[in-house]
Enzyme design. Structure first.
Site, PDB file in Angstrom:
ATOM      1  N   GLU A  26      32.456  50.601  19.379  1.00 32.84           N
ATOM      2  CA  GLU A  26      32.981  49.844  20.540  1.00 32.84           C
ATOM      3  C   GLU A  26      32.155  48.602  20.840  1.00 32.84           C
ATOM      4  O   GLU A  26      31.741  48.370  21.986  1.00 32.84           O
ATOM      5  CB  GLU A  26      33.051  50.757  21.775  1.00 32.84           C
ATOM      6  CG  GLU A  26      34.056  51.867  21.614  1.00 32.84           C
ATOM      7  CD  GLU A  26      34.320  52.683  22.886  1.00 32.84           C
ATOM      8  OE1 GLU A  26      33.610  52.529  23.880  1.00 32.84           O
ATOM      9  OE2 GLU A  26      35.278  53.491  22.849  1.00 32.84           O
ATOM     10  N   GLU A  72      38.365  57.801  17.905  1.00 28.97           N
ATOM     11  CA  GLU A  72      38.171  58.432  19.223  1.00 28.97           C
ATOM     12  C   GLU A  72      39.529  58.493  19.886  1.00 28.97           C
ATOM     13  O   GLU A  72      40.147  57.443  20.128  1.00 28.97           O
ATOM     14  CB  GLU A  72      37.198  57.642  20.108  1.00 28.97           C
ATOM     15  CG  GLU A  72      35.749  57.932  19.813  1.00 28.97           C
ATOM     16  CD  GLU A  72      34.779  57.260  20.783  1.00 28.97           C
ATOM     17  OE1 GLU A  72      35.097  57.179  21.985  1.00 28.97           O
ATOM     18  OE2 GLU A  72      33.725  56.824  20.311  1.00 28.97           O
TER      19      GLU A  72
HETATM   20  O1  AHR Z   1      33.515  59.808  23.955  1.00 28.76           O
HETATM   21  C1  AHR Z   1      32.838  59.288  25.064  1.00 28.76           C
HETATM   22  C2  AHR Z   1      32.580  57.785  24.965  1.00 28.76           C
HETATM   23  O2  AHR Z   1      33.804  57.101  25.043  1.00 28.76           O
HETATM   24  C3  AHR Z   1      32.000  57.292  23.666  1.00 28.76           C
HETATM   25  O3  AHR Z   1      30.618  57.369  23.658  1.00 28.76           O
HETATM   26  C4  AHR Z   1      32.427  55.856  23.631  1.00 28.76           C
HETATM   27  O4  AHR Z   1      32.566  55.377  22.323  1.00 28.76           O
HETATM   28  C5  AHR Z   1      33.729  55.861  24.393  1.00 28.76           C
HETATM   29  O5  AHR Z   1      33.774  54.840  25.324  1.00 28.76           O
END
Ligand code: AHR
Length: 501
Positions: free
Chosen positions: A178, A297
């Site tokens: 990110e 994610e």
């Molecule tokens: O999964 C929790 C957080 O969410 C992670 O660390 C980040 O990549 C995202 O914003």
């Protein structure tokens, strides 16, 4: 939300009309050094559940049942401040650090080599992240040498000195996390990130040309820079990377279940946008190389928002409790993966235990949340080819997406095992939906089993006291007559029809 018509829905399936082969890596997970995911989740030497390595047996068993094929590690936002050298070598010499992403204390008792052991014990492939925040391109390249080079040079010899003479052969790598987000440690603009990622990628692949690299894409479709960030980073890195990463978290923020259950359309649109971006960059660069999507994610996350660890070890952070409607969203998200598997090749549920996870631990107990069950069912039954299903269903009205079909459907056919599966969510809160399933060429002889997760209360959840409030039932199989099957799907349900022969 009364349906527009009471006609039976129809689902047309043709095993010749395929989307693409389903990548097993779509059933992946993500384990971050955050809250109690690693410490207290995977690794918990104080627990009566701990094995000789300190791994929780109950967690390993539940993870094996999901059969995650790939596991992303060590972060997340954690990654962007992590020095991987802190987490290798004799445990007693590893530093305790103030961890800035989650304001916690990181003991480093679990690191790269423990993660490899963990992956080995649950039969999953590792996907390692390199730090593109505070980390240098050399740190990234050195980690590839540490993990993948044969002994004979400094970092490979260090691995051997730590007890691992044979290389770990890590195939999948993430170039940061990110990096578009201002919250990220060492956040970069797209062109700055693209240049840094490209130089890291070159060095990493020089160490091991067989590795596959994933470039950070936008951290969500709500970022102002989406999808321009993706285009810029891709144009700078195209020939050096293999995947573009996607992230997304969703929730029923307005307590509008009708809209929440229709969200799959929006998830699908995100894939379409980024697939278009990939096609644009490939043709602009006149490239013969392909880059695919890695949704590394994804999950429901909106209720539990505690993200400040107050400088403690393994704090309780974002321990989301999942209910039936969340499980139905997760099931549809997995349907999207099948429908888009021509371009989407990797997906990692964030995360696997305690932190926004389908599993929760207590001292010696484990709870399987509602979202655990769709994961297991997809991982077990979605294999072979994804089919391009035609669904005709009555519609219902939503505030956010207008009229939407009541059913969300995906299907798979595995010629090698002569097995098939149909995955159907009934989005209605109140209506039973009659459905005719029509196979247009080869039909299964029988539906050998029907697995169904259903209930009347969208907010129903499992708890340590009542762990079986929302669990799937197994219904008797049904004969398929004349390539045809009729059944009724209860409201708020997810049904998997398993076909044989
Ligand atoms: O999964 C929790 C957080 O969410 C992670 O660390 C980040 O990549 C995202 O914003």
């Amino acid at each position: 939300m009364s349906p527009s018509s009471s006609l039976p829905a129809r689902v047309y399936i043709d095993t010749n009309r395929t989307v693409a082969e389903i990548s097993p890596l779509l059933f992946g997970g993500f384990a971050e050094h955050m809250g109690r995911c690693i410490y207290g989740g995977i690794y918990d030497p104080q627990s009566p559940q701990a094995d000789e390595r300190g791994f929780r047996r109950d967690v390993l068993d539940a993870l094996r049942e999901v059969n995650y094929r790939i596991m992303r590690y060590p972060g997340g936002n954690f990654l962007s401040g992590y020095n991987w050298l802190d987490g290798v070598g004799p445990r007693e010499k590893r530093p305790r650090r103030r961890e800035l992403a989650w304001k916690s204390v990181e003991t480093n008792q679990f690191g790269t080599n423990e993660f490899m052991e963990f992956c080995h014990s649950i039969g999953t492939l590792p996907m390692l992240g390199v730090n593109m925040g505070t980390g240098t391109i050399s740190d990234a390249a050195n980690l590839v040498e540490y993990c993948n080079a044969p002994v004979g040079t400094a970092f490979a010899d260090l691995r051997a000195a730590h007890g691992y003479r044979e290389p770990h052969k890590v195939q999948y790598w993430c170039l940061g996390n990110e990096m578009d987000g201002p919250w990220q440690i060492g956040h970069l603009e797209a062109d700055e990130y693209g240049r840094k990622a490209r130089e890291a990628a070159k060095m990493m692949k020089w160490h091991d040309p067989s590795i596959k690299l994933s470039l950070c894409g936008s951290s969500s479709n709500s970022m102002p820079s989406y999808p321009e960030w993706d285009r810029i980073a891709l144009e700078l890195c195209w020939e050096h990377v293999d995947y573009l990463s996607m992230h997304r978290y969703v929730g029923n923020h307005d307590d509008d279940t009708a809209s929440y259950l229709a969200l799959a359309a929006d998830l699908e649109a995100q894939v379409d946008t980024l697939a278009a971006c990939l096609r644009y960059v490939k043709s602009k660069l006149r490239s013969k190389h392909d880059v695919y999507l890695s949704w590394d994610e994804w999950n429901v996350w909106y209720k539990a928002r505690t993200m400040d660890g107050q400088w403690t070890e393994a704090p309780h952070l974002i321990e989301e409790v999942y209910n039936l409607e969340d499980a139905l969203v997760v099931a549809q998200w997995l349907n999207v993966f099948l429908r888009k598997c021509d371009v989407l090749k990797i997906a990692c549920l964030a995360q696997i235990v305690n932190v926004i996870a389908p599993l929760l631990t207590r001292h010696d107990r484990l709870l399987k949340q509602t979202t655990y069950y769709p994961l297991v069912l997809f991982s077990r039954y979605a294999s072979g080819m994804s089919l391009d299903v035609l669904t005709q269903a009555p519609s219902y009205t939503t505030k956010q997406y207008g009229d939407m079909p009541l059913l969300d459907v995906a299907a798979s056919y595995d010629a090698a095992h002569d097995s098939s599966a149909v995955f159907v969510v009934n989005r209605s809160l109140t209506s039973d939906v009659p459905v005719d399933i029509v196979w247009q060429d080869k039909a299964p002889k029988r539906i050998s089993a029907i697995h169904q997760l259903a209930g009347n209360d969208p907010k129903a959840a499992n708890s340590f006291d009542q762990p079986d409030t929302v669990i799937p039932s197994v219904l008797p199989g049904l004969a398929v007559a004349d390539k045809h099957l009729s059944l009724h799907l209860p409201p708020l349900s997810f049904t998997v029809l398993v076909g044989k022969g």
